[in-house]
Design a protein around this motif. Structure first.
Motif, PDB file in Angstrom:
ATOM      1  N   MET A   1       4.315  -3.654  -0.464  1.00  0.00           N
ATOM      2  CA  MET A   1       4.445  -2.897  -1.691  1.00  0.00           C
ATOM      3  C   MET A   1       3.066  -2.431  -2.117  1.00  0.00           C
ATOM      4  O   MET A   1       2.103  -3.179  -2.062  1.00  0.00           O
ATOM      5  CB  MET A   1       5.060  -3.766  -2.787  1.00  0.00           C
ATOM      6  CG  MET A   1       5.164  -3.034  -4.114  1.00  0.00           C
ATOM      7  SD  MET A   1       5.865  -4.014  -5.433  1.00  0.00           S
ATOM      8  CE  MET A   1       7.551  -4.079  -4.930  1.00  0.00           C
ATOM      9  N   GLU A   2       2.995  -1.187  -2.478  1.00  0.00           N
ATOM     10  CA  GLU A   2       1.765  -0.590  -2.997  1.00  0.00           C
ATOM     11  C   GLU A   2       1.981  -0.306  -4.475  1.00  0.00           C
ATOM     12  O   GLU A   2       2.975   0.301  -4.851  1.00  0.00           O
ATOM     13  CB  GLU A   2       1.457   0.730  -2.280  1.00  0.00           C
ATOM     14  CG  GLU A   2       1.209   0.605  -0.799  1.00  0.00           C
ATOM     15  CD  GLU A   2      -0.172   0.056  -0.484  1.00  0.00           C
ATOM     16  OE1 GLU A   2      -1.060   0.121  -1.351  1.00  0.00           O
ATOM     17  OE2 GLU A   2      -0.347  -0.427   0.632  1.00  0.00           O
ATOM     18  N   ASP A   4       0.220   1.691  -7.428  1.00  0.00           N
ATOM     19  CA  ASP A   4      -0.842   2.673  -7.604  1.00  0.00           C
ATOM     20  C   ASP A   4      -1.001   3.060  -9.063  1.00  0.00           C
ATOM     21  O   ASP A   4      -0.028   3.275  -9.768  1.00  0.00           O
ATOM     22  CB  ASP A   4      -0.547   3.940  -6.806  1.00  0.00           C
ATOM     23  CG  ASP A   4      -1.576   5.014  -7.126  1.00  0.00           C
ATOM     24  OD1 ASP A   4      -2.745   4.813  -6.767  1.00  0.00           O
ATOM     25  OD2 ASP A   4      -1.217   5.995  -7.783  1.00  0.00           O
ATOM     26  N   MET A   7      -5.269   5.795  -7.133  1.00  0.00           N
ATOM     27  CA  MET A   7      -5.513   6.466  -5.863  1.00  0.00           C
ATOM     28  C   MET A   7      -5.081   7.930  -5.892  1.00  0.00           C
ATOM     29  O   MET A   7      -4.076   8.272  -6.494  1.00  0.00           O
ATOM     30  CB  MET A   7      -4.752   5.742  -4.756  1.00  0.00           C
ATOM     31  CG  MET A   7      -5.597   5.447  -3.546  1.00  0.00           C
ATOM     32  SD  MET A   7      -4.642   4.597  -2.278  1.00  0.00           S
ATOM     33  CE  MET A   7      -5.292   2.966  -2.501  1.00  0.00           C
ATOM     34  N   LEU A  12      -3.239   8.155  -0.723  1.00  0.00           N
ATOM     35  CA  LEU A  12      -1.940   7.500  -0.573  1.00  0.00           C
ATOM     36  C   LEU A  12      -1.217   7.994   0.678  1.00  0.00           C
ATOM     37  O   LEU A  12      -0.646   7.206   1.428  1.00  0.00           O
ATOM     38  CB  LEU A  12      -1.067   7.755  -1.803  1.00  0.00           C
ATOM     39  CG  LEU A  12      -1.374   6.915  -3.025  1.00  0.00           C
ATOM     40  CD1 LEU A  12      -0.583   7.426  -4.229  1.00  0.00           C
ATOM     41  CD2 LEU A  12      -1.069   5.460  -2.773  1.00  0.00           C
ATOM     42  N   LYS A  15      -2.847   6.584   3.719  1.00  0.00           N
ATOM     43  CA  LYS A  15      -2.420   5.200   3.903  1.00  0.00           C
ATOM     44  C   LYS A  15      -1.039   5.157   4.554  1.00  0.00           C
ATOM     45  O   LYS A  15      -0.793   4.371   5.468  1.00  0.00           O
ATOM     46  CB  LYS A  15      -2.409   4.494   2.544  1.00  0.00           C
ATOM     47  CG  LYS A  15      -2.128   3.020   2.622  1.00  0.00           C
ATOM     48  CD  LYS A  15      -2.214   2.392   1.255  1.00  0.00           C
ATOM     49  CE  LYS A  15      -3.605   1.862   1.048  1.00  0.00           C
ATOM     50  NZ  LYS A  15      -3.694   0.905  -0.054  1.00  0.00           N
ATOM     51  N   TYR A  19       0.160   3.468   8.152  1.00  0.00           N
ATOM     52  CA  TYR A  19       1.341   2.620   8.373  1.00  0.00           C
ATOM     53  C   TYR A  19       2.174   3.174   9.522  1.00  0.00           C
ATOM     54  O   TYR A  19       2.658   2.422  10.368  1.00  0.00           O
ATOM     55  CB  TYR A  19       2.213   2.535   7.118  1.00  0.00           C
ATOM     56  CG  TYR A  19       1.724   1.596   6.046  1.00  0.00           C
ATOM     57  CD1 TYR A  19       1.527   0.250   6.317  1.00  0.00           C
ATOM     58  CD2 TYR A  19       1.500   2.047   4.755  1.00  0.00           C
ATOM     59  CE1 TYR A  19       1.096  -0.626   5.327  1.00  0.00           C
ATOM     60  CE2 TYR A  19       1.083   1.180   3.760  1.00  0.00           C
ATOM     61  CZ  TYR A  19       0.889  -0.149   4.050  1.00  0.00           C
ATOM     62  OH  TYR A  19       0.473  -1.002   3.070  1.00  0.00           O
ATOM     63  N   LEU A  57       8.532   0.378   2.893  1.00  0.00           N
ATOM     64  CA  LEU A  57       7.268   0.598   2.224  1.00  0.00           C
ATOM     65  C   LEU A  57       7.613   1.038   0.806  1.00  0.00           C
ATOM     66  O   LEU A  57       8.270   2.066   0.613  1.00  0.00           O
ATOM     67  CB  LEU A  57       6.444   1.674   2.930  1.00  0.00           C
ATOM     68  CG  LEU A  57       6.024   1.323   4.345  1.00  0.00           C
ATOM     69  CD1 LEU A  57       5.285   2.487   4.985  1.00  0.00           C
ATOM     70  CD2 LEU A  57       5.162   0.089   4.356  1.00  0.00           C
ATOM     71  N   PHE A  59       6.389   1.997  -3.016  1.00  0.00           N
ATOM     72  CA  PHE A  59       5.277   2.489  -3.825  1.00  0.00           C
ATOM     73  C   PHE A  59       5.706   2.483  -5.287  1.00  0.00           C
ATOM     74  O   PHE A  59       6.725   3.082  -5.638  1.00  0.00           O
ATOM     75  CB  PHE A  59       4.880   3.915  -3.415  1.00  0.00           C
ATOM     76  CG  PHE A  59       4.140   3.978  -2.115  1.00  0.00           C
ATOM     77  CD1 PHE A  59       2.748   4.047  -2.094  1.00  0.00           C
ATOM     78  CD2 PHE A  59       4.826   3.978  -0.914  1.00  0.00           C
ATOM     79  CE1 PHE A  59       2.072   4.106  -0.890  1.00  0.00           C
ATOM     80  CE2 PHE A  59       4.148   4.039   0.288  1.00  0.00           C
ATOM     81  CZ  PHE A  59       2.765   4.099   0.304  1.00  0.00           C
ATOM     82  N   THR A  95      10.062   4.887  -3.671  1.00  0.00           N
ATOM     83  CA  THR A  95       9.123   4.922  -4.780  1.00  0.00           C
ATOM     84  C   THR A  95       9.837   4.643  -6.096  1.00  0.00           C
ATOM     85  O   THR A  95      11.059   4.805  -6.206  1.00  0.00           O
ATOM     86  CB  THR A  95       8.441   6.302  -4.890  1.00  0.00           C
ATOM     87  OG1 THR A  95       9.429   7.284  -5.193  1.00  0.00           O
ATOM     88  CG2 THR A  95       7.718   6.664  -3.610  1.00  0.00           C
TER      89      THR A  95
END
Length: 132
Positions: A1-2, A4, A7, A12, A15, A19, A57, A59, A95
């Motif tokens: 988990m990101e 933000d 950034m 992003l 990144k 991945y 993933l 965000f 997201t």
């Protein structure tokens, strides 16, 4: 988990591309006669406790001073991220903005799938698609 709040979109997305590259890296040659070599990603993150061969993933866009509103940043990121090669196929990116899971819980219908043809539809974590 990101999570933000500072950034840039370019960082992003870069990144996310890392991945993607990490996910698609060839096997390291480790393995034995009973099992074929697996990629570093598989060695590190796969196993009986993982439901997916490649985790989601996630965000989360949080409020930040001198930045656009989280919903604006989320929409702009989704627009850019859907152009990354394997998003929506080999791995899933979802997201949200921080107020949504705060209000409804992370398991609630708060996640937007990047590249989803249904646009604004939000889904629960358990209802997110699996990578192919």
């Amino acid at each position: 988990m990101e999570i933000d709040h500072t950034m840039s979109y370019a960082r992003l997305v870069a990144k996310l591309e890392r991945y993607d590259a990490y996910r698609n890296a060839p096997p390291s040659g480790r393995g034995n006669a009973a099992r074929a070599p697996r990629s570093h990603w598989q060695e590190t993150y796969s196993g009986p406790s993982m439901e997916r061969p490649f985790p989601l993933l996630l965000f989360v866009f949080a409020p930040a001073p001198r930045r656009a509103a989280p919903a604006t940043r989320e929409a702009a990121f989704c627009d850019r991220a859907c152009r990354v090669g394997n998003v929506g196929y080999r791995f899933i990116v979802a997201t949200t903005t921080l107020p949504l899971p705060t209000r409804h819980g992370a398991d609630g219908p708060v996640w937007r799938v990047v590249g989803n043809s249904h646009g604004e539809e939000r889904r629960a974590l358990a209802a997110l698609p699996k990578a192919r």
